[in-house]
Design a protein around this motif. Structure first.
Motif, PDB file in Angstrom:
ATOM      1  N   ILE A  33       0.856  -1.186   0.000  1.00 26.00           N
ATOM      2  CA  ILE A  33       0.000   0.000   0.000  1.00 26.00           C
ATOM      3  C   ILE A  33       0.890   1.233   0.000  1.00 26.00           C
ATOM      4  CG2 ILE A  33      -1.734   1.304   1.290  1.00 26.00           C
ATOM      5  CD1 ILE A  33      -2.767  -1.320   2.398  1.00 26.00           C
ATOM      6  N   ALA A  34       0.499   2.240  -0.776  1.00 24.54           N
ATOM      7  CA  ALA A  34       1.253   3.496  -0.840  1.00 24.54           C
ATOM      8  C   ALA A  34       0.299   4.666  -0.634  1.00 24.54           C
ATOM      9  CB  ALA A  34       1.974   3.628  -2.177  1.00 24.54           C
ATOM     10  N   SER A  60      -2.743  10.957  -2.957  1.00 18.86           N
ATOM     11  CA  SER A  60      -2.760   9.705  -3.708  1.00 18.86           C
ATOM     12  C   SER A  60      -2.686   8.514  -2.766  1.00 18.86           C
ATOM     13  CB  SER A  60      -1.574   9.653  -4.681  1.00 18.86           C
ATOM     14  OG  SER A  60      -1.500   8.402  -5.336  1.00 18.86           O
ATOM     15  N   THR A  61      -3.448   7.470  -3.086  1.00 15.65           N
ATOM     16  CA  THR A  61      -3.346   6.200  -2.372  1.00 15.65           C
ATOM     17  C   THR A  61      -3.505   5.071  -3.382  1.00 15.65           C
ATOM     18  OG1 THR A  61      -4.279   4.830  -0.602  1.00 15.65           O
ATOM     19  CG2 THR A  61      -5.809   6.201  -1.822  1.00 15.65           C
ATOM     20  N   SER A  62      -2.759   3.988  -3.195  1.00 16.19           N
ATOM     21  CA  SER A  62      -2.810   2.892  -4.153  1.00 16.19           C
ATOM     22  C   SER A  62      -2.423   1.582  -3.490  1.00 16.19           C
ATOM     23  CB  SER A  62      -1.876   3.166  -5.347  1.00 16.19           C
ATOM     24  OG  SER A  62      -0.528   3.258  -4.917  1.00 16.19           O
ATOM     25  N   ALA A  63      -2.870   0.482  -4.098  1.00 13.11           N
ATOM     26  CA  ALA A  63      -2.493  -0.864  -3.688  1.00 13.11           C
ATOM     27  C   ALA A  63      -1.740  -1.497  -4.846  1.00 13.11           C
ATOM     28  CB  ALA A  63      -3.730  -1.688  -3.334  1.00 13.11           C
ATOM     29  N   LEU A 181      13.994   4.062  -3.042  1.00 13.78           N
ATOM     30  CA  LEU A 181      14.408   2.860  -2.338  1.00 13.78           C
ATOM     31  C   LEU A 181      13.661   2.760  -1.020  1.00 13.78           C
ATOM     32  CD1 LEU A 181      18.293   2.748  -2.812  1.00 13.78           C
ATOM     33  CD2 LEU A 181      16.664   1.066  -3.638  1.00 13.78           C
ATOM     34  N   GLY A 182      13.341   1.538  -0.628  1.00 13.48           N
ATOM     35  CA  GLY A 182      12.697   1.355   0.663  1.00 13.48           C
ATOM     36  C   GLY A 182      11.296   1.919   0.681  1.00 13.48           C
ATOM     37  N   ALA A 183      10.971   2.571   1.782  1.00 13.63           N
ATOM     38  CA  ALA A 183       9.593   3.024   2.001  1.00 13.63           C
ATOM     39  C   ALA A 183       9.251   4.313   1.270  1.00 13.63           C
ATOM     40  CB  ALA A 183       9.334   3.196   3.497  1.00 13.63           C
ATOM     41  N   THR A 231       5.437   3.856   1.288  1.00 11.91           N
ATOM     42  CA  THR A 231       4.918   2.515   0.999  1.00 11.91           C
ATOM     43  C   THR A 231       4.976   1.633   2.239  1.00 11.91           C
ATOM     44  OG1 THR A 231       7.081   1.740   0.240  1.00 11.91           O
ATOM     45  CG2 THR A 231       5.621   2.694  -1.407  1.00 11.91           C
ATOM     46  N   PHE A 232       4.009   0.729   2.322  1.00 13.09           N
ATOM     47  CA  PHE A 232       3.922  -0.207   3.440  1.00 13.09           C
ATOM     48  C   PHE A 232       3.887  -1.654   2.923  1.00 13.09           C
ATOM     49  CE2 PHE A 232       1.871   3.739   4.612  1.00 13.09           C
ATOM     50  CZ  PHE A 232       2.436   4.047   5.841  1.00 13.09           C
TER      51      PHE A 232
END
Length: 232
Positions: A33-34, A60-63, A181-183, A231-232
Motif C-alpha cells: 500500500i502506498a 494519492s493512495t494505491s495498492a 528505495l525502501g519506504a 509505501t507499506f
C-alpha cells in the motif's frame, strides 16, 4: 530390486520432479500500500480560448501487486486533487487590449489502473495505464470576475461564468516514472484527457454570451503530478 520397489522408486522420482517444477514456476505475489501527496500543474489544451496552467495539490493512495518473476507490477489507486487554471478575459467585447486572467478551480477524483515496468528492480519503474475521472465544475475564484468576457478564437465570445459547466466524467491516460528505495518513493506523472472536457458546453440549451453561436467547444485536459509516496 523387485518389481514393487522399482514401481515405488519411479513414482517417487516423478513426484519429486513434479514438485520441483511446481516450485520453480510458482511465485509469491507481494501486496503493498502506498499513500502520499504532492503538487499538480493543470491546463486545458484548446483552440477556443487562451489558458495559463495553474498549480494545485493532490493526495494519492494505491495498492500494488509486486510480481517478483515478472518484468512489471500492477497497481490500482485513487487520486484526489484540487487544480487551478487561468483563462484570458476582458471587461468588454470591444476592448481586447488589456486582458485579465480569470481564475477557475477544478476538483477531481481519479481512479487509476497502472502497469509498472521494472527498469531497475526495486529502484525505478516506468508507469502507464488508463484512468477514469470524476470532476466538479470549473468554479470561479472571484465573483468580481463573473461578468468578464471570454474572447473565443473564432471571433465569438461568452461571459466568464458560462464556462463553469464542463463535462464531469472523463477518461484519461497516465504515463510517468517512480523512483525510490525502501519506504519512500518519488513519482512524476503526466495525465492526458482523451475525452472532450468542454463537450458539455456544446449541449447547453441556454444562450451563451452575447455572441457565442456556432462555436464548437473542444478541449483536452493536461495534468502533471509530482508526488511523494510512503509505501507499506
Amino acid at each position: 530390486m523387485n518389481k514393487t520397489q522399482y514401481t515405488l522408486l519411479v513414482l517417487f522420482s516423478l513426484l519429486f520432479v513434479t514438485l520441483l517444477n511446481a516450485q520453480h514456476r510458482s511465485y509469491i505475489i507481494k501486496n503493498g500500500i502506498a499513500i502520499g501527496g504532492g503538487l499538480t500543474q493543470f491546463d486545458i489544451s484548446t483552440d477556443n480560448f487562451k489558458t495559463n496552467a495553474g498549480k494545485g495539490w493532490i493526495i494519492s493512495t494505491s495498492a500494488t501487486g509486486d510480481l517478483p518473476n515478472k518484468w512489471y507490477n500492477v497497481s490500482y489507486g485513487l487520486q484526489i486533487s484540487e487544480n487551478n487554471i487561468e483563462i484570458s478575459g476582458y471587461e468588454s467585447e470591444t476592448d481586447l487590449v488589456v486582458d485579465k486572467q480569470v481564475e477557475y478551480n477544478l476538483f477531481a477524483v481519479q481512479l487509476a489502473f497502472l502497469f509498472h515496468a521494472k527498469v531497475v528492480p526495486n529502484l525505478l519503474t516506468i508507469d502507464a495505464g488508463p484512468m477514469l475521472q470524476y470532476n466538479g465544475e470549473l468554479d470561479m475564484q472571484s465573483n468580481n470576475e463573473e461578468n468578464l468576457f471570454i474572447y473565443l478564437n473564432n471571433g465569438n465570445s461568452l461571459i466568464a461564468n458560462e464556462l463553469e459547466e464542463v463535462s464531469q466524467i472523463n477518461a484519461n491516460g497516465a504515463i510517468g516514472a517512480t523512483l525510490g528505495l525502501g519506504a519512500f518513493k518519488f513519482r512524476a506523472q503526466y495525465i492526458y484527457g482523451f475525452t472532450n472536457i468542454l463537450n458539455k458546453l456544446n449541449g447547453n440549451d441556454s444562450e451563451f454570451g452575447p455572441n457565442s453561436e456556432n462555436t464548437d467547444f473542444k478541449g483536452n485536459q493536461s495534468m502533471i503530478n509530482f508526488i511523494v509516496l510512503i509505501t507499506f
